[in-house]
Design a protein around this motif. Structure first.
Motif, PDB file in Angstrom:
ATOM      1  N   VAL A 153      24.873 -18.314  51.609  1.00  0.00           N
ATOM      2  CA  VAL A 153      23.624 -18.772  50.980  1.00  0.00           C
ATOM      3  C   VAL A 153      23.816 -20.079  50.221  1.00  0.00           C
ATOM      4  O   VAL A 153      22.864 -20.844  50.057  1.00  0.00           O
ATOM      5  CB  VAL A 153      22.992 -17.722  50.023  1.00  0.00           C
ATOM      6  CG1 VAL A 153      22.543 -16.498  50.754  1.00  0.00           C
ATOM      7  CG2 VAL A 153      23.903 -17.363  48.881  1.00  0.00           C
TER       8      VAL A 153
ATOM      9  N   PRO B  87      16.507 -21.172  56.778  1.00  0.00           N
ATOM     10  CA  PRO B  87      16.030 -19.849  56.348  1.00  0.00           C
ATOM     11  C   PRO B  87      16.771 -18.694  57.014  1.00  0.00           C
ATOM     12  O   PRO B  87      17.070 -17.694  56.359  1.00  0.00           O
ATOM     13  CB  PRO B  87      14.561 -19.845  56.750  1.00  0.00           C
ATOM     14  CG  PRO B  87      14.174 -21.269  56.841  1.00  0.00           C
ATOM     15  CD  PRO B  87      15.399 -22.013  57.259  1.00  0.00           C
TER      16      PRO B  87
ATOM     17  N   MET C 188      20.167 -18.399  55.476  1.00  0.00           N
ATOM     18  CA  MET C 188      20.039 -17.938  54.097  1.00  0.00           C
ATOM     19  C   MET C 188      19.775 -16.425  54.051  1.00  0.00           C
ATOM     20  O   MET C 188      20.396 -15.699  53.278  1.00  0.00           O
ATOM     21  CB  MET C 188      18.896 -18.687  53.421  1.00  0.00           C
ATOM     22  CG  MET C 188      18.777 -18.379  51.967  1.00  0.00           C
ATOM     23  SD  MET C 188      17.088 -18.482  51.423  1.00  0.00           S
ATOM     24  CE  MET C 188      16.328 -17.127  52.231  1.00  0.00           C
ATOM     25  N   VAL C 189      18.870 -15.970  54.914  1.00  0.00           N
ATOM     26  CA  VAL C 189      18.551 -14.538  54.934  1.00  0.00           C
ATOM     27  C   VAL C 189      19.766 -13.740  55.395  1.00  0.00           C
ATOM     28  O   VAL C 189      20.074 -12.680  54.833  1.00  0.00           O
ATOM     29  CB  VAL C 189      17.316 -14.267  55.822  1.00  0.00           C
ATOM     30  CG1 VAL C 189      17.159 -12.787  56.096  1.00  0.00           C
ATOM     31  CG2 VAL C 189      16.069 -14.788  55.129  1.00  0.00           C
TER      32      VAL C 189
ATOM     33  N   LEU D 206      13.534  -8.407  53.555  1.00  0.00           N
ATOM     34  CA  LEU D 206      14.217  -9.710  53.635  1.00  0.00           C
ATOM     35  C   LEU D 206      14.200 -10.242  55.061  1.00  0.00           C
ATOM     36  O   LEU D 206      13.994 -11.443  55.290  1.00  0.00           O
ATOM     37  CB  LEU D 206      15.669  -9.556  53.173  1.00  0.00           C
ATOM     38  CG  LEU D 206      15.980  -9.866  51.714  1.00  0.00           C
ATOM     39  CD1 LEU D 206      17.425  -9.553  51.409  1.00  0.00           C
ATOM     40  CD2 LEU D 206      15.686 -11.322  51.388  1.00  0.00           C
TER      41      LEU D 206
ATOM     42  N   ALA E 187      10.834 -11.478  55.671  1.00  0.00           N
ATOM     43  CA  ALA E 187      10.647 -12.747  54.956  1.00  0.00           C
ATOM     44  C   ALA E 187      11.320 -13.885  55.726  1.00  0.00           C
ATOM     45  O   ALA E 187      10.758 -14.976  55.873  1.00  0.00           O
ATOM     46  CB  ALA E 187      11.227 -12.640  53.546  1.00  0.00           C
TER      47      ALA E 187
ATOM     48  N   TYR F 108       9.264 -14.738  58.679  1.00  0.00           N
ATOM     49  CA  TYR F 108       8.087 -15.503  58.272  1.00  0.00           C
ATOM     50  C   TYR F 108       8.457 -16.966  57.991  1.00  0.00           C
ATOM     51  O   TYR F 108       7.798 -17.890  58.482  1.00  0.00           O
ATOM     52  CB  TYR F 108       7.461 -14.850  57.027  1.00  0.00           C
ATOM     53  CG  TYR F 108       6.370 -15.679  56.422  1.00  0.00           C
ATOM     54  CD1 TYR F 108       5.096 -15.711  56.998  1.00  0.00           C
ATOM     55  CD2 TYR F 108       6.601 -16.470  55.295  1.00  0.00           C
ATOM     56  CE1 TYR F 108       4.103 -16.499  56.464  1.00  0.00           C
ATOM     57  CE2 TYR F 108       5.608 -17.255  54.757  1.00  0.00           C
ATOM     58  CZ  TYR F 108       4.362 -17.273  55.337  1.00  0.00           C
ATOM     59  OH  TYR F 108       3.379 -18.060  54.813  1.00  0.00           O
ATOM     60  N   LEU F 109       9.539 -17.152  57.222  1.00  0.00           N
ATOM     61  CA  LEU F 109       9.942 -18.521  56.872  1.00  0.00           C
ATOM     62  C   LEU F 109      10.350 -19.313  58.110  1.00  0.00           C
ATOM     63  O   LEU F 109      10.049 -20.504  58.233  1.00  0.00           O
ATOM     64  CB  LEU F 109      11.100 -18.489  55.862  1.00  0.00           C
ATOM     65  CG  LEU F 109      10.761 -17.909  54.485  1.00  0.00           C
ATOM     66  CD1 LEU F 109      12.012 -17.794  53.621  1.00  0.00           C
ATOM     67  CD2 LEU F 109       9.731 -18.776  53.775  1.00  0.00           C
TER      68      LEU F 109
ATOM     69  N   THR G 146       7.134 -20.224  60.153  1.00  0.00           N
ATOM     70  CA  THR G 146       6.367 -21.324  59.570  1.00  0.00           C
ATOM     71  C   THR G 146       7.088 -22.654  59.796  1.00  0.00           C
ATOM     72  O   THR G 146       6.453 -23.672  60.052  1.00  0.00           O
ATOM     73  CB  THR G 146       6.122 -21.128  58.058  1.00  0.00           C
ATOM     74  OG1 THR G 146       7.363 -20.949  57.419  1.00  0.00           O
ATOM     75  CG2 THR G 146       5.227 -19.962  57.766  1.00  0.00           C
ATOM     76  N   ALA G 147       8.433 -22.608  59.714  1.00  0.00           N
ATOM     77  CA  ALA G 147       9.206 -23.830  59.965  1.00  0.00           C
ATOM     78  C   ALA G 147       9.032 -24.286  61.410  1.00  0.00           C
ATOM     79  O   ALA G 147       8.836 -25.471  61.698  1.00  0.00           O
ATOM     80  CB  ALA G 147      10.675 -23.585  59.655  1.00  0.00           C
TER      81      ALA G 147
ATOM     82  N   GLN H 268       6.514 -23.574  63.381  1.00  0.00           N
ATOM     83  CA  GLN H 268       5.127 -24.019  63.541  1.00  0.00           C
ATOM     84  C   GLN H 268       4.992 -25.478  63.101  1.00  0.00           C
ATOM     85  O   GLN H 268       4.335 -26.286  63.737  1.00  0.00           O
ATOM     86  CB  GLN H 268       4.246 -23.121  62.679  1.00  0.00           C
ATOM     87  CG  GLN H 268       2.769 -23.157  63.033  1.00  0.00           C
ATOM     88  CD  GLN H 268       1.989 -22.196  62.138  1.00  0.00           C
ATOM     89  OE1 GLN H 268       2.536 -21.261  61.573  1.00  0.00           O
ATOM     90  NE2 GLN H 268       0.707 -22.445  62.015  1.00  0.00           N
ATOM     91  N   LYS H 269       5.640 -25.800  61.980  1.00  0.00           N
ATOM     92  CA  LYS H 269       5.597 -27.162  61.443  1.00  0.00           C
ATOM     93  C   LYS H 269       6.257 -28.135  62.420  1.00  0.00           C
ATOM     94  O   LYS H 269       5.759 -29.243  62.642  1.00  0.00           O
ATOM     95  CB  LYS H 269       6.334 -27.184  60.092  1.00  0.00           C
ATOM     96  CG  LYS H 269       6.293 -28.503  59.367  1.00  0.00           C
ATOM     97  CD  LYS H 269       4.976 -28.691  58.668  1.00  0.00           C
ATOM     98  CE  LYS H 269       4.954 -29.995  57.877  1.00  0.00           C
ATOM     99  NZ  LYS H 269       3.596 -30.325  57.449  1.00  0.00           N
ATOM    100  N   GLU H 270       7.383 -27.705  63.022  1.00  0.00           N
ATOM    101  CA  GLU H 270       8.092 -28.577  63.963  1.00  0.00           C
ATOM    102  C   GLU H 270       7.233 -28.869  65.187  1.00  0.00           C
ATOM    103  O   GLU H 270       7.198 -29.989  65.689  1.00  0.00           O
ATOM    104  CB  GLU H 270       9.403 -27.918  64.393  1.00  0.00           C
ATOM    105  CG  GLU H 270      10.538 -28.210  63.427  1.00  0.00           C
ATOM    106  CD  GLU H 270      11.716 -27.285  63.639  1.00  0.00           C
ATOM    107  OE1 GLU H 270      11.806 -26.656  64.704  1.00  0.00           O
ATOM    108  OE2 GLU H 270      12.546 -27.188  62.716  1.00  0.00           O
TER     109      GLU H 270
ATOM    110  N   GLU I 263       4.037 -29.006  65.321  1.00  0.00           N
ATOM    111  CA  GLU I 263       2.961 -29.936  64.952  1.00  0.00           C
ATOM    112  C   GLU I 263       3.480 -31.373  64.913  1.00  0.00           C
ATOM    113  O   GLU I 263       2.800 -32.311  65.136  1.00  0.00           O
ATOM    114  CB  GLU I 263       2.401 -29.562  63.581  1.00  0.00           C
ATOM    115  CG  GLU I 263       1.517 -28.324  63.607  1.00  0.00           C
ATOM    116  CD  GLU I 263       1.195 -27.796  62.211  1.00  0.00           C
ATOM    117  OE1 GLU I 263       0.722 -26.656  62.127  1.00  0.00           O
ATOM    118  OE2 GLU I 263       1.449 -28.517  61.243  1.00  0.00           O
TER     119      GLU I 263
END
Lengths: 464, 193
Positions: free
Chosen positions: B132, B138, B141-142, B176, B179, B182-183, B186-187, B189-191, B193
């Protein structure tokens, strides 16, 4: 009917029920705020324990509920805490109508508030760690909404909050051994070390607070204010419950001095960093750290005065954080960057929100005649008689923080424009105005807040 | 002596190897295989203190967490890392392992647990913390947090027997993993875009 059913399970169920309707923003906000205020009113009027007669009906709210063999206890003395947490929950939900927040904020927010109450009510206390961790996990969609990459602050928030769990569980194990044997055994040291580390991670105590300004910068200010406003209050309540429960803990010289030293360091470092900071969101992060530091200092007095000062600081703290984050969210909504450059001359265009921001800043900084001053003054005075270096560190930290406030004020008023304009919406201005009046009145008539806060400490029978 | 106790050092070696794979290997398939093997070792170590049936919960939860994490990795490219970065991790991990294996026996006596449990728990918590502290990804880290918590669970199982804590820890492990999913999503999804 049990108290846990009313103040934990009911709001949690409402929160879950709200999630599918999140597209109907005003309805969801109204239900969440209404539920919070209703629960606060119920905490005020509904006696826990004795039976009350409502015409032909007899109603009795039992303080205890057993779920999977664990007790959730909310006694009559807890009513002040319930009122505080649900009133502020309602205020946050109501305020979110005017700013940009994720659709599921009311649902998740209400669930978070219910979980904070559950963490405070659960016995044995070590289960609070697991409940708070779940609260942290469900808060992630607020910190990193869909379509946005989670920043380092969010990741560090998750890391530090998760690291706290094992230490609190180990503290529970070691505390059990201390109680089973006699105080003074070697387990006392272990229990104190585990507890200290666990709470340090939870409360972002020095030196584990690097994530706070990072999170403040990368998260929507309103969400950050809500989370870092409510979460530490719940955690500190649990910490006070620990101190109240264990004689060997509250009489330990190492604990008292440790709290004092870390509190002083937190105030000093947060104040100095704030003095050199230009981003108002990061400054809010330092303000929260400063408040946490002062809360530790109040608890470190180890007297009824310290406990009362801690309780009296909660309302000014929560109003100040709410006002600050609401002001930042309003700036954000109007496309203004919340740093000293972006805020240059903004007072003439946004006088209400700018005044609110400055007032919240100076109130949290402990400026005389504002809400936090009546708490800080006796705290520093008493601290000076107990440990002068820590008192000096706290004063230097406060001055550093106030210096940052003067820089903010200088940026806000610096303008070549001669005309004044009001760009804020009517409801925004009313909300900001009410909070400003509250902060000012709390500073001018401190006995009202102090007397009102005394009920909060009734639950800690040994500490007070 | 049961089979688990006779070969109690096997899971210690296994957690050492799997935590190294988790630290170095960027390929998500290998990573999730290592997670699966790691939770087998964790269940083994917990089984030294608890009934095997209850210890198996750790295995099931760990595999479920791995399965949850694998749902978003199916279309993800393995992040490339320069050799110097991997070398640095190797040196730090080697130093950590040296420190763990030279820890005095008084540390173990302090916690009153057996040597395999102590070593397994310390390796897992240490490598988890290392993971971590050295990543901004993410998923990594998880995985680091799951490894850290797994180490704690091994230790806690030896100290206290609580079915409810085990159940809630299982919920936290799965939470966890969710989570992390999810993280990651979202990452990604952003890439896109």
């Amino acid at each position: 009917m049990s108290a846990a059913l009313i103040w934990i399970i009911l709001p949690f169920l409402v929160a879950v029920a709200l999630l599918p309707f999140r597209s109907q923003r005003n309805l969801v906000l109204g239900v969440a705020a209404g539920t919070s205020f209703l629960l606060a009113v119920l905490a005020w009027i509904l006696p826990v324990g004795p039976a009350i007669r409502l015409g032909p009906l007899t109603l009795q709210v039992s303080p205890e509920m057993v779920i999977l063999g664990r007790r959730f206890v909310l006694e009559a003395a807890d009513h002040s805490f319930l009122i505080l947490i649900y009133v502020f929950g309602g205020i946050w939900f109501l305020g979110s109508q005017q700013v940009k927040v994720p659709d599921y904020f009311p649902g998740i927010g209400l669930a978070l508030v219910a979980m904070l109450v559950a963490a405070q009510a659960v016995e044995p206390f070590l289960y609070a760690a697991l409940i708070l961790e779940m609260a942290v996990l469900i808060s992630l969609p607020l910190l990193s909404p869909p379509g946005e990459r989670a920043g380092p602050g969010t990741l560090r928030f998750l890391i530090f909050q998760t690291l706290a769990v094992p230490f609190i569980l180990m503290a529970g194990w070691a505390s059990g051994l201390v109680e089973a044997n006699l105080p003074g055994t070697r387990w006392v040291v272990q229990a104190i070390v585990f507890l200290g580390l666990g709470f340090s991670f939870w409360l972002a105590v020095f030196p584990f607070y690097t994530w706070v300004p990072l999170l403040a910068q990368e998260t929507a200010p309103y969400i950050f204010g809500f989370l870092l406003g409510m979460l530490p209050v719940g955690v500190m309540w649990i910490a006070l419950g620990f101190l109240d429960s264990f004689t060997w803990l509250r009489t330990s010289f190492a604990v008292v001095e440790g709290l004092r030293l870390t509190g002083g360091l937190m105030v000093l470092t947060a104040g100095i960093w704030a003095a050199f900071q230009t981003n108002l969101a990061r400054m809010l992060g330092y303000a929260i750290l400063l408040e946490n530091g002062f809360a530790l200092l109040a608890v470190s007095l180890n007297s009824s005065l310290g406990l009362e000062l801690f309780a009296a600081s909660l309302v000014p703290r929560l109003v100040g954080i709410a006002l600050w984050s609401f002001a930042l969210a309003v700036y954000h909504k109007h496309g203004i960057t919340a740093d000293l450059t972006g805020l240059t001359g903004v007072l003439r265009r946004y006088p209400v929100v700018s005044s609110a921001l400055a007032l919240a800043y100076f109130s949290l900084g402990g400026l005389p005649l504002l809400a936090s001053f009546p708490v800080r003054q006796p705290l520093l005075e008493t601290l000076a008689t107990l440990n002068q270096p820590v008192a000096v560190a706290a004063i230097v930290g406060s001055l550093g923080f106030l210096l940052g406030g003067y820089r903010l004020l200088a940026a806000l008023v610096r303008s070549d424009e001669k005309d004044w304009q009001i760009h804020e919406g009517g409801i925004e201005a009313v909300m900001l105005g009410v909070a400003m009046v509250l902060l000012t009145l709390a500073g001018l008539f401190p006995w009202v807040v102090l007397r009102g806060s005394l009920g909060l400490v009734q639950v800690f029978t040994h500490l007070r | 002596m049961t089979f688990l106790e006779t070969y109690a050092l096997v899971p210690v070696v296994l957690v050492g190897m799997t935590s190294l794979v988790l630290l170095f290997n960027p390929n998500w398939r290998w990573t999730l295989l290592a997670v699966a093997a790691q939770y087998l070792a964790v269940a083994w170590l917990v089984g030294l203190s608890w009934p095997v049936g209850l210890a198996a919960i750790k295995l099931v939860v760990g595999w479920m967490a791995g399965a949850v994490l694998s749902t978003v990795q199916a279309d993800a490219d393995a992040p490339s890392e320069p050799l110097s970065g991997r070398l640095f991790r190797l040196i730090v991990a080697a130093l950590l392992l040296v420190v763990i294996f030279t820890l005095p026996s008084s540390m173990r006596a302090w916690l009153q647990v057996t040597q395999p449990v102590f070593l397994g728990a310390i390796i897992l918590t240490g490598m988890g913390l290392l993971q971590v502290s050295m990543t901004a990804n993410p998923l990594r880290m998880v995985l680091g947090l799951l490894t850290f918590l797994a180490g704690f669970e091994v230790l806690y199982a030896a100290l206290q027997f609580s079915v409810l804590v085990a159940g809630l820890m299982a919920a936290i492990n799965l939470g966890l993993a969710l989570a992390g999913t999810y993280l990651l999503s979202t990452a990604q999804q952003k890439e896109r875009e």
